[in-house]
Design a protein around this motif. Structure first.
Motif, PDB file in Angstrom:
ATOM      1  N   THR A  72       0.828  -1.213   0.000  1.00 35.17           N
ATOM      2  CA  THR A  72       0.000   0.000   0.000  1.00 35.17           C
ATOM      3  C   THR A  72       0.860   1.260   0.000  1.00 35.17           C
ATOM      4  O   THR A  72       0.535   2.235  -0.687  1.00 35.17           O
ATOM      5  CB  THR A  72      -0.933   0.015   1.223  1.00 35.17           C
ATOM      6  N   VAL A  73       1.952   1.249   0.765  1.00 35.36           N
ATOM      7  CA  VAL A  73       2.838   2.417   0.807  1.00 35.36           C
ATOM      8  C   VAL A  73       3.481   2.648  -0.560  1.00 35.36           C
ATOM      9  O   VAL A  73       3.547   3.782  -1.051  1.00 35.36           O
ATOM     10  CB  VAL A  73       3.919   2.240   1.890  1.00 35.36           C
ATOM     11  N   THR A  74       3.958   1.561  -1.172  1.00 37.37           N
ATOM     12  CA  THR A  74       4.599   1.671  -2.486  1.00 37.37           C
ATOM     13  C   THR A  74       3.638   2.227  -3.532  1.00 37.37           C
ATOM     14  O   THR A  74       3.967   3.156  -4.282  1.00 37.37           O
ATOM     15  CB  THR A  74       5.116   0.298  -2.950  1.00 37.37           C
ATOM     16  N   ALA A  75       2.437   1.661  -3.590  1.00 37.77           N
ATOM     17  CA  ALA A  75       1.457   2.093  -4.581  1.00 37.77           C
ATOM     18  C   ALA A  75       1.014   3.539  -4.337  1.00 37.77           C
ATOM     19  O   ALA A  75       0.899   4.332  -5.284  1.00 37.77           O
ATOM     20  CB  ALA A  75       0.245   1.169  -4.553  1.00 37.77           C
ATOM     21  N   ALA A  76       0.774   3.885  -3.079  1.00 39.30           N
ATOM     22  CA  ALA A  76       0.345   5.249  -2.759  1.00 39.30           C
ATOM     23  C   ALA A  76       1.421   6.264  -3.137  1.00 39.30           C
ATOM     24  O   ALA A  76       1.121   7.348  -3.657  1.00 39.30           O
ATOM     25  CB  ALA A  76       0.018   5.352  -1.269  1.00 39.30           C
ATOM     26  N   TYR A  77       2.665   5.910  -2.882  1.00 38.14           N
ATOM     27  CA  TYR A  77       3.765   6.817  -3.221  1.00 38.14           C
ATOM     28  C   TYR A  77       3.865   6.999  -4.737  1.00 38.14           C
ATOM     29  O   TYR A  77       4.082   8.115  -5.233  1.00 38.14           O
ATOM     30  CB  TYR A  77       5.065   6.279  -2.662  1.00 38.14           C
ATOM     31  N   LEU A  78       3.709   5.910  -5.478  1.00 41.13           N
ATOM     32  CA  LEU A  78       3.759   6.002  -6.942  1.00 41.13           C
ATOM     33  C   LEU A  78       2.631   6.864  -7.483  1.00 41.13           C
ATOM     34  O   LEU A  78       2.818   7.645  -8.421  1.00 41.13           O
ATOM     35  CB  LEU A  78       3.688   4.592  -7.548  1.00 41.13           C
ATOM     36  N   ILE A  79       1.454   6.741  -6.872  1.00 34.71           N
ATOM     37  CA  ILE A  79       0.313   7.538  -7.326  1.00 34.71           C
ATOM     38  C   ILE A  79       0.559   9.028  -7.084  1.00 34.71           C
ATOM     39  O   ILE A  79       0.212   9.871  -7.918  1.00 34.71           O
ATOM     40  CB  ILE A  79      -0.973   7.068  -6.610  1.00 34.71           C
ATOM     41  N   THR A  80       1.146   9.351  -5.932  1.00 36.38           N
ATOM     42  CA  THR A  80       1.446  10.764  -5.642  1.00 36.38           C
ATOM     43  C   THR A  80       2.494  11.335  -6.607  1.00 36.38           C
ATOM     44  O   THR A  80       2.574  12.550  -6.785  1.00 36.38           O
ATOM     45  CB  THR A  80       1.949  10.936  -4.195  1.00 36.38           C
ATOM     46  N   LEU A  81       3.284  10.448  -7.221  1.00 39.13           N
ATOM     47  CA  LEU A  81       4.271  10.889  -8.206  1.00 39.13           C
ATOM     48  C   LEU A  81       3.672  11.046  -9.598  1.00 39.13           C
ATOM     49  O   LEU A  81       4.363  11.443 -10.529  1.00 39.13           O
ATOM     50  CB  LEU A  81       5.441   9.902  -8.267  1.00 39.13           C
ATOM     51  N   GLY A  82       2.397  10.677  -9.738  1.00 40.90           N
ATOM     52  CA  GLY A  82       1.730  10.821 -11.021  1.00 40.90           C
ATOM     53  C   GLY A  82       1.599   9.534 -11.807  1.00 40.90           C
ATOM     54  O   GLY A  82       1.150   9.550 -12.957  1.00 40.90           O
ATOM     55  N   VAL A  83       1.995   8.411 -11.211  1.00 35.45           N
ATOM     56  CA  VAL A  83       1.861   7.119 -11.886  1.00 35.45           C
ATOM     57  C   VAL A  83       0.384   6.742 -11.952  1.00 35.45           C
ATOM     58  O   VAL A  83      -0.347   6.919 -10.976  1.00 35.45           O
ATOM     59  CB  VAL A  83       2.655   6.032 -11.121  1.00 35.45           C
ATOM     60  N   PRO A  84      -0.103   6.236 -13.085  1.00 41.72           N
ATOM     61  CA  PRO A  84      -1.521   5.840 -13.188  1.00 41.72           C
ATOM     62  C   PRO A  84      -1.904   4.785 -12.149  1.00 41.72           C
ATOM     63  O   PRO A  84      -1.064   3.992 -11.716  1.00 41.72           O
ATOM     64  CB  PRO A  84      -1.616   5.275 -14.612  1.00 41.72           C
ATOM     65  N   ILE A 138       0.833   7.715   3.530  1.00 49.61           N
ATOM     66  CA  ILE A 138       0.786   8.544   2.333  1.00 49.61           C
ATOM     67  C   ILE A 138      -0.652   8.557   1.821  1.00 49.61           C
ATOM     68  O   ILE A 138      -1.230   7.501   1.540  1.00 49.61           O
ATOM     69  CB  ILE A 138       1.727   8.001   1.243  1.00 49.61           C
ATOM     70  N   ASN A 139      -1.237   9.730   1.709  1.00 43.83           N
ATOM     71  CA  ASN A 139      -2.626   9.868   1.277  1.00 43.83           C
ATOM     72  C   ASN A 139      -2.709  10.323  -0.171  1.00 43.83           C
ATOM     73  O   ASN A 139      -1.846  11.053  -0.658  1.00 43.83           O
ATOM     74  CB  ASN A 139      -3.359  10.881   2.167  1.00 43.83           C
ATOM     75  N   PHE A 140      -3.764   9.871  -0.837  1.00 51.65           N
ATOM     76  CA  PHE A 140      -4.067  10.356  -2.177  1.00 51.65           C
ATOM     77  C   PHE A 140      -5.577  10.364  -2.326  1.00 51.65           C
ATOM     78  O   PHE A 140      -6.303   9.965  -1.410  1.00 51.65           O
ATOM     79  CB  PHE A 140      -3.402   9.491  -3.257  1.00 51.65           C
ATOM     80  N   LEU A 141      -6.077  10.809  -3.457  1.00 58.20           N
ATOM     81  CA  LEU A 141      -7.514  10.934  -3.669  1.00 58.20           C
ATOM     82  C   LEU A 141      -8.182   9.567  -3.632  1.00 58.20           C
ATOM     83  O   LEU A 141      -7.748   8.631  -4.303  1.00 58.20           O
ATOM     84  CB  LEU A 141      -7.795  11.601  -5.017  1.00 58.20           C
TER      85      LEU A 141
END
Length: 303
Positions: A72-84, A138-141
């Motif tokens: 979850t941390v890895t995916a959330a971090y990638l999303i915050t970087l703009g990864v789809p 790490i939070n995202f939408l």
């Protein structure tokens, strides 16, 4: 008729818990949120299947909860970087596949005890990812808000049904399903018979890690965040569910029906404790008793 009696007897504790729960529901003692119930059953069943497959192959896994957190941390971090989103979910699958492959190698090539290997991986994953990323959370939408109520739960529920059917076919009608049971019964004898135990173990743990990936994706999308300790709450729940499902440790025994029943029983039991206000006081105690009895007997638990 005899098969039905044996089935009911084998899972008598599970059916006893279900009967108490249903009677409580009819009396209004337990309040059910069907969407929440479906979500919890889905996640716990996926995790129970993965841990059960590993248990049937003779390995006791303590690292899957840390895998969820790291995922979850890895995916959330990638999303915050703009990864789809889809790519971040794919990263979860790849990460868990690599971890499963690593477990298979350490357990067979170096003959390290599974409890030590997975405990070490748990410690490494929790501290490594909390040290690499700037924050523990790490939070995202939130993705779920774009769907109607319960839509994602039904999607994951349908995926679970397909997965259960796939595991049933894998364990009963494929060579690797038989190899899995052989490793659980006697790894040394399986190797002497010519079986490539390292390759088989890698495939088994990679397959199990797939079942750890799916709930990790669901949790990440539902909460809209990644947390270094997000998977910690599932560790003892899943191990207790595996035990309630009658999965054998170092004897290669176990049924897919037991995996599902064990997971559903744990969800229902936890809902009963929550409704009674006893969750925080007795949850881990009950889970510990189930696991202790299972490991103490060293054989299939009749539930």
């Amino acid at each position: 008729m005899r098969k039905i009696k044996h089935f009911l007897w084998d899972y008598k504790i599970s059916f006893f818990v279900m009967c108490i729960f249903l009677m409580g529901c009819m009396k209004g003692t337990y309040q059910m949120n069907l969407t929440f119930l479906l979500r919890q059953i889905t996640y716990l069943t996926f995790l129970t299947i993965g841990a059960s497959i590993e248990m049937m192959s003779g390995d006791f896994d303590l690292a899957f909860a840390a895998q969820i957190s790291a995922s979850t941390v890895t995916a959330a971090y990638l999303i915050t970087l703009g990864v789809p989103i889809w790519a971040a979910c794919g990263a979860i699958v790849v990460l868990n596949a690599l971890l499963g492959c690593l477990k298979g190698i350490l357990l067979t090539r170096y003959r390290m005890p599974s409890i030590i290997v997975t405990l070490a991986l748990q410690v490494i994953l929790l501290n490594l990812f909390s040290g690499i990323f700037p924050e523990d959370k790490i939070n995202f939408l939130k993705i779920y808000r774009y769907f109607g109520s319960g839509v994602m739960e039904y999607v994951f529920g349908g995926l679970l049904i397909l997965s259960v059917l796939g595991v049933f076919f894998f364990l009963n009608y494929t060579y690797y399903g038989k190899y899995c049971r052989m490793l659980g019964e006697n790894m040394v004898l399986a190797e002497k018979s010519g079986l490539n135990i390292q390759a088989v173990s890698m495939i088994i743990h990679m397959a199990s890690s797939l079942f750890f990936s799916i709930p990790a994706i669901g949790i990440m999308l539902y909460t809209g965040s990644g947390n270094s300790y997000m998977g910690a709450n599932y560790l003892y729940k899943v191990l207790a569910a595996v035990c309630l499902g009658g999965i054998g440790y170092r004897n290669g025994k176990g049924k897919v029906s037991g995996m599902v029943i064990g997971a559903v029983t744990m969800v229902v039991l936890l809902m009963m404790l929550t409704s009674g206000g006893y969750l925080k006081r007795f949850e881990i105690i009950i889970e510990g008793i189930i696991i202790l009895f299972f490991l103490g007997t060293g054989k299939k638990v009749k539930t």
